[in-house]
Design a protein around this motif. Sequence first.
Motif, PDB file in Angstrom:
ATOM      1  N   ILE A 169       0.772  -1.241   0.051  1.00  0.00           N
ATOM      2  CA  ILE A 169       0.126   0.090   0.104  1.00  0.00           C
ATOM      3  C   ILE A 169       0.830   1.326  -0.094  1.00  0.00           C
ATOM      4  CG2 ILE A 169      -2.110  -0.994   1.262  1.00  0.00           C
ATOM      5  CD1 ILE A 169      -0.931   0.320   3.776  1.00  0.00           C
ATOM      6  N   CYS A 170       0.221   2.356  -0.213  1.00  0.00           N
ATOM      7  CA  CYS A 170       0.951   3.659  -0.347  1.00  0.00           C
ATOM      8  C   CYS A 170      -0.040   4.477   0.659  1.00  0.00           C
ATOM      9  CB  CYS A 170       1.000   4.503  -1.695  1.00  0.00           C
ATOM     10  SG  CYS A 170       1.960   6.009  -1.886  1.00  0.00           S
ATOM     11  N   ASN A 171       0.641   5.027   1.831  1.00  0.00           N
ATOM     12  CA  ASN A 171      -0.245   5.510   2.731  1.00  0.00           C
ATOM     13  C   ASN A 171       0.568   6.787   3.260  1.00  0.00           C
ATOM     14  OD1 ASN A 171      -2.546   6.200   4.377  1.00  0.00           O
ATOM     15  ND2 ASN A 171      -1.503   4.648   6.002  1.00  0.00           N
ATOM     16  N   LEU A 185      -6.124  -0.394   8.234  1.00  0.00           N
ATOM     17  CA  LEU A 185      -4.735  -1.007   8.610  1.00  0.00           C
ATOM     18  C   LEU A 185      -5.014  -2.198   9.117  1.00  0.00           C
ATOM     19  CD1 LEU A 185      -2.503   1.991   9.091  1.00  0.00           C
ATOM     20  CD2 LEU A 185      -2.831   0.899   7.098  1.00  0.00           C
ATOM     21  N   ALA A 201       4.416  -1.014   3.291  1.00  0.00           N
ATOM     22  CA  ALA A 201       3.870   0.268   3.343  1.00  0.00           C
ATOM     23  C   ALA A 201       4.632   1.175   2.698  1.00  0.00           C
ATOM     24  CB  ALA A 201       3.135   0.590   4.524  1.00  0.00           C
ATOM     25  N   GLU A 203       5.379   4.831   3.155  1.00  0.00           N
ATOM     26  CA  GLU A 203       5.016   6.005   4.016  1.00  0.00           C
ATOM     27  C   GLU A 203       5.535   7.306   3.615  1.00  0.00           C
ATOM     28  OE1 GLU A 203       4.947   4.341   7.848  1.00  0.00           O
ATOM     29  OE2 GLU A 203       3.505   2.880   7.310  1.00  0.00           O
ATOM     30  N   SER A 217       1.270   4.302  11.215  1.00  0.00           N
ATOM     31  CA  SER A 217       2.440   3.465  10.440  1.00  0.00           C
ATOM     32  C   SER A 217       2.179   2.493  10.738  1.00  0.00           C
ATOM     33  CB  SER A 217       3.713   3.929  10.923  1.00  0.00           C
ATOM     34  OG  SER A 217       4.684   3.221  10.201  1.00  0.00           O
ATOM     35  N   ILE A 218       2.262   1.357   9.556  1.00  0.00           N
ATOM     36  CA  ILE A 218       2.287  -0.091  10.063  1.00  0.00           C
ATOM     37  C   ILE A 218       3.347  -0.732  10.928  1.00  0.00           C
ATOM     38  CG2 ILE A 218       0.918  -0.757   7.764  1.00  0.00           C
ATOM     39  CD1 ILE A 218       3.833  -2.015   6.993  1.00  0.00           C
ATOM     40  N   VAL A 230       8.612  -1.131   5.888  1.00  0.00           N
ATOM     41  CA  VAL A 230       7.997   0.322   5.750  1.00  0.00           C
ATOM     42  C   VAL A 230       9.198   0.814   4.536  1.00  0.00           C
ATOM     43  CG1 VAL A 230       8.270   2.630   6.345  1.00  0.00           C
ATOM     44  CG2 VAL A 230       6.728   0.954   7.442  1.00  0.00           C
TER      45      VAL A 230
END
Length: 399
Positions: A169-171, A185, A201, A203, A217-218, A230
């Motif tokens: 994912i892009c978050n 999430l 992710a 981020e 944040s994951i 990340v």
Amino acid sequence: MPEISKKGKHLPESPIRKLVSFADAAKVKGIHVHHLNIGQPDIHAPIEAMNVVTNSSLQLLPYGSSEGSLNYRKALTNYYLAHDISIRPEEIIVTTGASEALAFTLNSICDADDEIIIPEPFYANYNGFATASGVKVIPVESNIENGFALPPVSAFEAAITPKTKGIMICNPGNPTGYLYSKEELNQLKAIVLKHDLFLIADEVYREFTYDGAEHYSILGIEGLEEHAIVVDSFSKRYSMCGARIGCLVSKNRHFMATAMKFAQARLSPPTYAQIASEAALKTPQSYFDTVNTEYVERRNVLVDGLNSIDGVFCPKPKGAFYAVAAFPVESAEHFAEWLLSEFDHNGKTLMMAPAAGFYAKPELGRQQARLAYVLNVEDLKECIEIVRHALQVYPGTIK
Ligand SMILES: Cc1ncc(COP(=O)(O)O)c(C=O)c1O
């Protein structure tokens, strides 16, 4: 003539740079082109980072360590701690931008023909890195109607095969600007734990969140220690795209040891830029407050302006500095091309990125384009007027 590789042939063209030749031709004709097509912020880099470069008395630029300088990684742990993320220096590998972190990640977790599931539309270079690594991107569709929220769990479940290695994912999102909630999430957490997958992710836009919305944040999600990877970058955070500094962060020791072998193969990340980045970490919060206030204003001008035009729909994103809008046209790509080659309003036009290139499925996003609000408010107001006038005379406007 010797044959080039199949993967080279299949590497998709960048949707962001695709129209450059049309923009160049418009400029030759004397037309001013507003660039909303590319995420190159016009905001100044923090003075702390620039000073350290200007005042440096370094006589030699040696290779550094492959994982990045220890001082810099220690400084990064404090940065993450300020975001409630507890990370040790050995859980960080400094990379040449998030781009290299993405390449290391895919190469470390995937073999040829393995699959990564990504909600689409997604940052187009994910496709490029995946193709270069022989990895298959399996898209799951998100929708403009709900602002590109996380697709339902059932869509991810349906996409999982024995070849699936992870979900990426892009978050907050590029191109959508969508900011995933804690609940979303946690849904991803449940899927990756159930199927024993990695959760990657990107981020890089962590600081760019608006309207009081919080970024999660994951790395802060308990129970994901072995699964979370990340991808991070200083490019956008400090308006330091040219420094080429990013990093890879994970608590999974096997993953980090593998990524480290790729890091060793390319010797080291840029020496000078790590010094600048370490200095950038001293940037006061007031810098981000000022920058975010500016981006909120720009977003409001762009998104509210677009929505005031007949037939245009643009959800209001809560993060990053991009928005995807749907236009009343058959092909946003043709419209974008036409804006550059056939149209100007008072000697000015604009360049946007057709969104079809951010989707893996060719039938999706054809009416959409991504606009980066990286220009000042006055320029953005002009852009809105250009689009408004253009749609009145564009032969393909659906009335
Ligand atoms: C979502 C996303 N990931 C990664 C990158 C690449 O960043 P870097 O400049 O750190 O390589 C970008 C750049 O635009 C991006 O938008």
